[in-house]
Structure formats: C-alpha cells, structure tokens
Design an enzyme around this catalytic site. Structure first.
Site, PDB file in Angstrom:
ATOM      1  N   ASP A   1      51.430  45.197  37.884  1.00 11.27           N
ATOM      2  CA  ASP A   1      50.242  44.619  37.245  1.00 11.27           C
ATOM      3  C   ASP A   1      50.641  43.504  36.285  1.00 11.27           C
ATOM      4  O   ASP A   1      50.616  43.656  35.063  1.00 11.27           O
ATOM      5  CB  ASP A   1      49.481  45.728  36.513  1.00 11.27           C
ATOM      6  CG  ASP A   1      48.102  45.292  36.044  1.00 11.27           C
ATOM      7  OD1 ASP A   1      47.627  44.232  36.504  1.00 11.27           O
ATOM      8  OD2 ASP A   1      47.505  46.019  35.221  1.00 11.27           O
TER       9      ASP A   1
ATOM     10  N   SER B   1      43.334  44.413  27.924  1.00 12.63           N
ATOM     11  CA  SER B   1      44.235  44.308  29.072  1.00 12.63           C
ATOM     12  C   SER B   1      44.907  42.940  29.112  1.00 12.63           C
ATOM     13  O   SER B   1      44.288  41.914  28.831  1.00 12.63           O
ATOM     14  CB  SER B   1      43.461  44.511  30.379  1.00 12.63           C
ATOM     15  OG  SER B   1      43.124  45.847  30.565  1.00 12.63           O
TER      16      SER B   1
ATOM     17  N   HIS C   1      45.263  42.587  37.106  1.00 12.26           N
ATOM     18  CA  HIS C   1      43.894  43.072  37.311  1.00 12.26           C
ATOM     19  C   HIS C   1      42.874  42.241  36.532  1.00 12.26           C
ATOM     20  O   HIS C   1      41.674  42.440  36.694  1.00 12.26           O
ATOM     21  CB  HIS C   1      43.774  44.561  36.968  1.00 12.26           C
ATOM     22  CG  HIS C   1      43.768  44.889  35.515  1.00 12.26           C
ATOM     23  ND1 HIS C   1      44.854  45.421  34.852  1.00 12.26           N
ATOM     24  CD2 HIS C   1      42.792  44.780  34.585  1.00 12.26           C
ATOM     25  CE1 HIS C   1      44.548  45.628  33.589  1.00 12.26           C
ATOM     26  NE2 HIS C   1      43.298  45.243  33.403  1.00 12.26           N
TER      27      HIS C   1
END
Length: 256
Positions: free
Chosen positions: A112, A206, A65
């Site tokens: 992911d 992230s 992402h």
C-alpha cells in the site's frame, strides 16, 4: 470471519470513501513538519482527503488506496498548518501522475504505497521541505517511539480539525498485528500503537508518514474501524529500490 474483517477494513480505508484522524493527539507546532502534504482527491462523484509527505521537490509519497478511481485528480497542498486558512506558506500543486506500486492489492492492502509526481517542483522553504527516507539497513524495533500527523477526524462521529494534529506512538511486536489482521506481513509492514492507549490515526490520515527519529519509516495504511490500536503501516525500507527507480526513470520525468 476473515472475509468480514477485510470488508470492514476496506470500508474504513477504501478509495471510494474517506481514508484512515489522529485520536488522542494534540495540535502540532505550526510548520514543524514541513514535509506534510494534504491531499484532496476528486473523483467523479465526491471529494475525499488523505495525507502524504514530500520526499523530493517533485515527488510525494502516500498510500496506494488513496488513488481513488482511474479518473481521479489529486491536488497536493504543502506548507499548511490550518488547512482552511489560505496561509502564505501554502503551495498547492496538482499531481502530474499517480504511480501506485505495481503489486498493490486493493483487497488485502498489501504493498500500500504510491508515488505522486507533482506537476512542478515545490519551492523549498522553512515551511516546505522533503523528509529523509530510511536506508536499507535501518530497522524499526518494538519499543521505539514514532509520530504520526494529519488532518483526519478526531474520533468516531467527530469532525476533522482545521489544524494539523500529531500523536506519538510506540512500535509493537509483529505478533500484536499478525493475530488481529490476517494479511499482516512482517516484511513489508510495521505494527504501531499501544493497545492500552487511545492514540491512533483515523479517517483522513491515510498516506501520512510514520516518523521515527526524523526519518519516514512507514505510511499510514489501515486499522480497526473503531480506532483501537495497534494499526498497520507500510514499511518504506522494503520499497526503497522501487521508489528510487521510479523517481529516476526517464518516463516519469518532465517536472518543471
């Protein structure tokens, strides 16, 4: 309610906004995590950051992402502690090719994970070196203590730090995440972070690694928008075949 939860998660970690900071942690010892990477992603209308980590001299891992739009460009900074200071240890390398997992789902954040082929090989030094990946038979069990590091925000409505932060987290039973997150997968994800403690990653972290006993076992993926734990990490051991195959395929070669 399920749809609302997914939308809230995507608002936190969407490629069009800032990604998932370290809450309740502390400043890391400078260059004690030489695999850490600071990603600056430039899209047509903004710049945002993610974490990542070096797994080979010419490849880094991060969250899918973090790719941004198709026209994004990504610069990887290695060897950094104070990201705002041009330390002599730092190496800034553009990404030649961003390779998200082919089954990545931007709605549920399944699979992911993304490999970044660097434009050139990193120069391995005391401040820059790859981290080990798990083996097929490695397990991450509830109660294990692992760590997460990053340059993300220090809390809700708080700024990002200049210096790398880290926090120790406890791996949780799958049930702790499965009833909080409707798309949680015990096969491909790890649940970590004691709900009784204010310790977690947050916006900007992230793609960073969940490190257990010196091995990168997970990748920061998503969590609650208020920073409460537990949070979800991509389980790297479930993707070893894809990682190894992708890094050795002729079509991805070409690093200097």
């Amino acid at each position: 309610m399920v749809l609302l939860l997914v939308l809230l998660l995507l608002a936190l970690l969407s490629p069009t906004g800032e990604a998932a900071k370290i809450i309740g942690g502390h400043e890391a010892k400078p260059h004690s995590s030489p695999y850490m990477a600071y990603l600056q992603i430039q899209t047509a209308d903004k710049i945002f950051i993610c974490g990542g980590f070096l797994v080979r001299e010419d490849f880094a891992l991060t969250a899918a992402h973090c790719q941004g739009s198709l026209c994004s460009s990504i610069n990887v900074t290695l060897g950094a502690h104070n990201i705002m200071d041009r330390e002599r240890t730092q190496q800034v390398i553009p990404v030649r090719r961003a390779i998200p997992h082919p089954r990545y789902n931007d709605k549920t954040l399944a699979n992911d994970i993304m490999l970044l082929q660097l434009m050139r090989k990193a120069n391995v030094t005391t401040a820059v070196s790859p981290i080990s990946l798990p083996r097929d038979w490695d397990t991450v069990n509830p109660g294990m203590l692992c760590s997460v590091a990053g340059w993300g925000h220090l809390g809700v409505n708080m700024p990002r730090p200049d210096k790398l932060q880290e926090v120790e987290l406890e791996v949780q039973r799958a049930e702790e995440c499965s009833y909080r997150y409707p798309y949680y997968s015990t096969t491909t994800q790890i649940c970590a972070g004691d709900p009784k403690e204010s310790k977690s990653f947050f916006k900007g972290d992230s793609g960073g690694p969940l490190v257990c006993n010196g091995v990168a076992q997970g990748i920061v993926s998503f969590g609650k928008t208020d920073g409460t734990t537990p949070h979800v990490y991509t389980r790297i051991s479930s993707f070893l075949s894809w990682i190894q195959t992708t890094m050795t395929e002729d079509k991805w070669q070409g690093s200097d």
